[in-house]
Enzyme design. Structure first.
Site, PDB file in Angstrom:
ATOM      1  N   ASP A 148     -24.276  -0.712 -14.867  1.00  0.00           N
ATOM      2  CA  ASP A 148     -24.433  -0.564 -16.316  1.00  0.00           C
ATOM      3  C   ASP A 148     -23.349   0.400 -16.796  1.00  0.00           C
ATOM      4  O   ASP A 148     -22.797   1.169 -15.995  1.00  0.00           O
ATOM      5  CB  ASP A 148     -25.831  -0.027 -16.613  1.00  0.00           C
ATOM      6  CG  ASP A 148     -26.042   0.291 -18.080  1.00  0.00           C
ATOM      7  OD1 ASP A 148     -25.767  -0.586 -18.923  1.00  0.00           O
ATOM      8  OD2 ASP A 148     -26.471   1.418 -18.385  1.00  0.00           O
ATOM      9  N   ASP A 162     -23.274   2.223 -20.527  1.00  0.00           N
ATOM     10  CA  ASP A 162     -23.810   3.309 -21.357  1.00  0.00           C
ATOM     11  C   ASP A 162     -24.978   3.998 -20.662  1.00  0.00           C
ATOM     12  O   ASP A 162     -25.878   3.338 -20.132  1.00  0.00           O
ATOM     13  CB  ASP A 162     -24.284   2.764 -22.712  1.00  0.00           C
ATOM     14  CG  ASP A 162     -23.137   2.282 -23.570  1.00  0.00           C
ATOM     15  OD1 ASP A 162     -21.986   2.686 -23.321  1.00  0.00           O
ATOM     16  OD2 ASP A 162     -23.387   1.479 -24.492  1.00  0.00           O
ATOM     17  N   ASP A 207     -29.398   2.950 -15.712  1.00  0.00           N
ATOM     18  CA  ASP A 207     -30.340   3.979 -16.154  1.00  0.00           C
ATOM     19  C   ASP A 207     -31.598   3.426 -16.804  1.00  0.00           C
ATOM     20  O   ASP A 207     -32.609   4.130 -16.890  1.00  0.00           O
ATOM     21  CB  ASP A 207     -29.658   4.888 -17.183  1.00  0.00           C
ATOM     22  CG  ASP A 207     -29.497   4.170 -18.520  1.00  0.00           C
ATOM     23  OD1 ASP A 207     -30.231   4.498 -19.476  1.00  0.00           O
ATOM     24  OD2 ASP A 207     -28.680   3.246 -18.610  1.00  0.00           O
TER      25      ASP A 207
END
Length: 231
Positions: free
Chosen positions: A10, A12, A187
Site C-alpha cells: 500500500d 498512503d 496499514d
C-alpha cells in the site's frame, strides 16, 4: 516465513506518511486563508477535525459507500461546519488547493528507502493504492519511489477499490504472480489486510501506532525496517 517472490505494498499510511504530509499542508493553508479570522480557533483543532473526518470518509470510500467526488466535497465542508463555520464563509477552492499541494509533500515513514532497496534485491515489488490517480502519481514521482516498483496499480484506474478481490486479481495478473507466492503489506485492516486474506494472499499489518491487532491477523510490524528481518 514461507518463500515469496512478489511483494505488494500500500502507499498512503504505509510508505507515504499521509498524516504528516496532510498536517504540513493544512498548517500552510490555515495561514494562507487566514482561517483564524474566519472563526477556526487553531490550526491544531482544524487538523484534528479534518483528520478524523478524512479517515472516516476514506473508510467509506474503500467500501464503495461514497464516490471520489463525495469524499472530496465532504471532508472540508464537514470539517469547517464541525468547527462552527457558517457554510457561506467556507473559502472557495480550498479543496482544490489542498489536492494540488498535499501530494507534493515528501515525508515517508522511517526506513522507507533503505527497506525498499533491500527488498527489491530479493523480490519483485508492486504498489496497490486506493488513492486517486493524479495524486498517487505525483507522490510516487516526487519521493523517488517509482524505481522500486514494477507496477503501480491505482484503484481509480482499475475501477475497483481494495478490499474487492478483483483489484488483487488484477494486480497478480499484471505481475505474473500467484497467490501462494505473494504478500500484501499495508496499514488498513479492512482494505489491505482482510482484502488480501479473503482473496487468499498472505498479509502483514503495518501498525506504527500499535493499535490492537485482531486475533485473525497473523503478522504485523510497527516499523518498515522490521521487514528486512522477516523477509
Amino acid at each position: 516465513m514461507k518463500k515469496y517472490t512478489h511483494l505488494f505494498f500500500d502507499l498512503d499510511h504505509t510508505i507515504w506518511d499521509f498524516d504528516k504530509n496532510a498536517e504540513e499542508t493544512l498548517q500552510e493553508l490555515y495561514e494562507l486563508h487566514n482561517l483564524q479570522a474566519l472563526g477556526v480557533a487553531s490550526a491544531v483543532a482544524f487538523i484534528e477535525t479534518y483528520t478524523r473526518n478524512n479517515h472516516q470518509l476514506w473508510a467509506d470510500y474503500h467500501l464503495g459507500k461514497i464516490t471520489k467526488d463525495v469524499l472530496r466535497h465532504l471532508r472540508f465542508n464537514k470539517t469547517f461546519t464541525d468547527l462552527g463555520m457558517q457554510p457561506d464563509l467556507i473559502p472557495a477552492g480550498f479543496e482544490d488547493a489542498y489536492v494540488q499541494l498535499c501530494p507534493t509533500k515528501t515525508n515517508l515513514f522511517p526506513h522507507a528507502h533503505e527497506t525498499l532497496s533491500y527488498l527489491q534485491s530479493k523480490y519483485t515489488l508492486h504498489l496497490i493504492s486506493n488513492g486517486f490517480r493524479e495524486s498517487t502519481e505525483t507522490k510516487v514521482a516526487g519521493t523517488d519511489l517509482a524505481k522500486y516498483f514494477d507496477n503501480v496499480i491505482i484503484s481509480e484506474v482499475v475501477g475497483v477499490n481494495k478490499p474487492h478481490p478483483d483489484i488483487f486479481k488484477h494486480a497478480l495478473e499484471l505481475a505474473g504472480a500467484i497467490k501462494e507466492e505473494s504478500l500484501m503489506i499495508g496499514d488498513s485492516l479492512e482494505a489491505d489486510i482482510y482484502g488480501a486474506l479473503n482473496f487468499g494472499m498472505d498479509a502483514i499489518f503495518f501498525n506504527p501506532l500499535n493499535a490492537p491487532k485482531p486475533d485473525d491477523v497473523p503478522m504485523q510490524i510497527q516499523s518498515l525496517d522490521e521487514l528486512t528481518q522477516m523477509l
